[in-house]
Scaffold this active site. Sequence first.
Site, PDB file in Angstrom:
ATOM      1  N   LYS A 184      -3.639   5.851  -3.769  1.00  0.00           N
ATOM      2  CA  LYS A 184      -4.149   7.150  -2.807  1.00  0.00           C
ATOM      3  C   LYS A 184      -4.918   8.288  -3.775  1.00  0.00           C
ATOM      4  O   LYS A 184      -3.753   8.694  -4.349  1.00  0.00           O
ATOM      5  CB  LYS A 184      -4.686   7.201  -1.071  1.00  0.00           C
ATOM      6  CG  LYS A 184      -3.999   5.941  -0.664  1.00  0.00           C
ATOM      7  CD  LYS A 184      -4.027   6.534   0.849  1.00  0.00           C
ATOM      8  CE  LYS A 184      -3.787   5.294   2.070  1.00  0.00           C
ATOM      9  NZ  LYS A 184      -2.118   4.517   1.763  1.00  0.00           N
TER      10      LYS A 184
ATOM     11  N   GLY B 193      -1.033   1.639  10.306  1.00  0.00           N
ATOM     12  CA  GLY B 193      -0.749   2.050  11.508  1.00  0.00           C
ATOM     13  C   GLY B 193      -1.127   1.007  13.100  1.00  0.00           C
ATOM     14  O   GLY B 193      -1.340   1.473  13.593  1.00  0.00           O
TER      15      GLY B 193
ATOM     16  N   ASP C  68       0.760  -1.471  -0.061  1.00  0.00           N
ATOM     17  CA  ASP C  68       0.202  -0.203  -0.093  1.00  0.00           C
ATOM     18  C   ASP C  68       0.652   1.024   0.232  1.00  0.00           C
ATOM     19  O   ASP C  68       1.982   1.480   0.872  1.00  0.00           O
ATOM     20  CB  ASP C  68      -0.864   0.239   0.993  1.00  0.00           C
ATOM     21  CG  ASP C  68      -1.535   1.681   1.245  1.00  0.00           C
ATOM     22  OD1 ASP C  68      -2.728   1.292   0.716  1.00  0.00           O
ATOM     23  OD2 ASP C  68      -1.160   2.235   2.244  1.00  0.00           O
TER      24      ASP C  68
ATOM     25  N   SER D  74       1.937   3.982  15.294  1.00  0.00           N
ATOM     26  CA  SER D  74       3.327   5.550  14.961  1.00  0.00           C
ATOM     27  C   SER D  74       4.227   5.025  14.999  1.00  0.00           C
ATOM     28  O   SER D  74       4.956   6.315  15.425  1.00  0.00           O
ATOM     29  CB  SER D  74       2.817   7.083  15.064  1.00  0.00           C
ATOM     30  OG  SER D  74       1.469   7.597  14.511  1.00  0.00           O
ATOM     31  N   GLY D  75       4.388   3.788  16.209  1.00  0.00           N
ATOM     32  CA  GLY D  75       5.276   3.278  16.227  1.00  0.00           C
ATOM     33  C   GLY D  75       6.155   3.015  18.109  1.00  0.00           C
ATOM     34  O   GLY D  75       6.580   2.058  18.047  1.00  0.00           O
ATOM     35  N   ILE D  76       4.919   3.954  18.677  1.00  0.00           N
ATOM     36  CA  ILE D  76       5.260   3.713  19.814  1.00  0.00           C
ATOM     37  C   ILE D  76       4.648   1.689  21.384  1.00  0.00           C
ATOM     38  O   ILE D  76       5.287   1.124  21.380  1.00  0.00           O
ATOM     39  CB  ILE D  76       3.631   4.432  20.980  1.00  0.00           C
ATOM     40  CG1 ILE D  76       4.120   4.252  22.613  1.00  0.00           C
ATOM     41  CG2 ILE D  76       2.524   4.066  21.211  1.00  0.00           C
ATOM     42  CD1 ILE D  76       6.028   4.976  22.761  1.00  0.00           C
ATOM     43  N   LEU D  77       4.198   1.253  19.554  1.00  0.00           N
ATOM     44  CA  LEU D  77       4.360  -0.147  20.132  1.00  0.00           C
ATOM     45  C   LEU D  77       4.946  -0.960  19.231  1.00  0.00           C
ATOM     46  O   LEU D  77       5.287  -2.532  19.339  1.00  0.00           O
ATOM     47  CB  LEU D  77       2.637  -0.790  19.871  1.00  0.00           C
ATOM     48  CG  LEU D  77       1.467  -0.348  20.505  1.00  0.00           C
ATOM     49  CD1 LEU D  77      -0.357  -0.625  19.622  1.00  0.00           C
ATOM     50  CD2 LEU D  77       1.526  -0.523  21.737  1.00  0.00           C
ATOM     51  N   ALA D  78       5.685  -0.498  18.793  1.00  0.00           N
ATOM     52  CA  ALA D  78       7.209  -1.607  18.335  1.00  0.00           C
ATOM     53  C   ALA D  78       8.487  -0.676  18.720  1.00  0.00           C
ATOM     54  O   ALA D  78       9.008  -0.780  17.971  1.00  0.00           O
ATOM     55  CB  ALA D  78       7.002  -0.989  16.783  1.00  0.00           C
TER      56      ALA D  78
ATOM     57  N   TYR E 276       2.754  10.450   0.193  1.00  0.00           N
ATOM     58  CA  TYR E 276       4.219  10.114   1.378  1.00  0.00           C
ATOM     59  C   TYR E 276       4.930  10.307   0.482  1.00  0.00           C
ATOM     60  O   TYR E 276       5.960   9.938  -0.374  1.00  0.00           O
ATOM     61  CB  TYR E 276       3.953   8.359   1.302  1.00  0.00           C
ATOM     62  CG  TYR E 276       2.897   7.872   1.760  1.00  0.00           C
ATOM     63  CD1 TYR E 276       1.894   8.592   2.349  1.00  0.00           C
ATOM     64  CD2 TYR E 276       2.403   6.431   1.946  1.00  0.00           C
ATOM     65  CE1 TYR E 276       1.017   8.038   3.208  1.00  0.00           C
ATOM     66  CE2 TYR E 276       0.964   6.212   2.036  1.00  0.00           C
ATOM     67  CZ  TYR E 276       0.646   6.481   3.066  1.00  0.00           C
ATOM     68  OH  TYR E 276      -0.497   6.119   3.619  1.00  0.00           O
TER      69      TYR E 276
END
Length: 336
Positions: free
Chosen positions: A77, A234, A46, A238-242, A51
């Site tokens: 998109k 996501g 995707d 946005s990255g906080i869980l990784a 981007y």
Amino acid sequence: MSLKNLLPGRLGFGTAPLGNMFRAIPDDEARATVEAAWDQGIRYYDTAPFYGAGLAEERLGQVLSTKPRDSYVLSTKVGRVILDEIETDVPDFGEKGGLFEHGNPNKILHEWTADATERSIEGSLKRLGVDRLDIVWVHDIAQDFHGDAWIQKFEEARTGAFRVLSRLRDEGVIKAWGLGVNKTEPIELTLALDEPQPDGFLLAGRYTLLDHEHALQRLLPMAQEQGVEMVVGGPYSSGILAGGSHFEYQQAPPEIIEKVSRLKALAEKHGIGIKAAALQFSLAHPASAAVIPGATRPSRIAEDLAALNETVPAAFWHDLRAANLVSPAAPLPDAA
């Protein structure tokens, strides 16, 4: 067409980071990341003109244009037309200001009319180096980019992009279309229309371990009732869980950091990774067709695949529910 029937597997590749989101990524690193996704069996990709003002599409196309076109599913998109001229002002991206400051310097036309939709698709095909698209999402007609004016943008898309994409689907030019947004309201509004309906939607950041209650209230029951499926964008918020520090494309606030620490402690107690919990949670809803984490390093692809396939004990999900770390209405993998 059902997204679950169209998409080749439940893990796809989201390319927003390839547009130099947050940081400038060397071209060879970006290419190696896409090649790693391909080599490890990822077959859904995707992307979007937004981007990096076309940069992510260009980088993705460098790899995919060398592969057999029938061997993968590609979505992009509409809503942003990338112009040849250089942007001399600071772009206004609403809440997402500065997100792609390291991307291409091209000026971006934000428009969802019929003409802009066709121009957007033409530009994407050229940058990607392919002859067709499988899925087209109508991008960002929501409050986070337009504030109170989002309804006007929605109406522009309803009479423009929606009708163009419905026609292209009916003609067999594309296989499916829908909305790609960070908010639930535009999708709810679309599903309530009497006009041609979308095949699915890409919901970014709104069906994660950290943020899912709002989507469960109205949107997902409506989607299930109409048989419309969801791609989860996501999934790591946005990255906080990784292992990152961003939430909602900004530095994470203290209350989110505290919740993540509780989630990580629970995951560690059960001997699992937080990424496994995040991906498998997002896929547990019956409307979820696939999840598309982004990546900028080849090693991340292997991590995502391992997280998807990691065995998460039922006791983890029970404890998650008991600790009120998820909504009581959220389906969990073991039906806890």
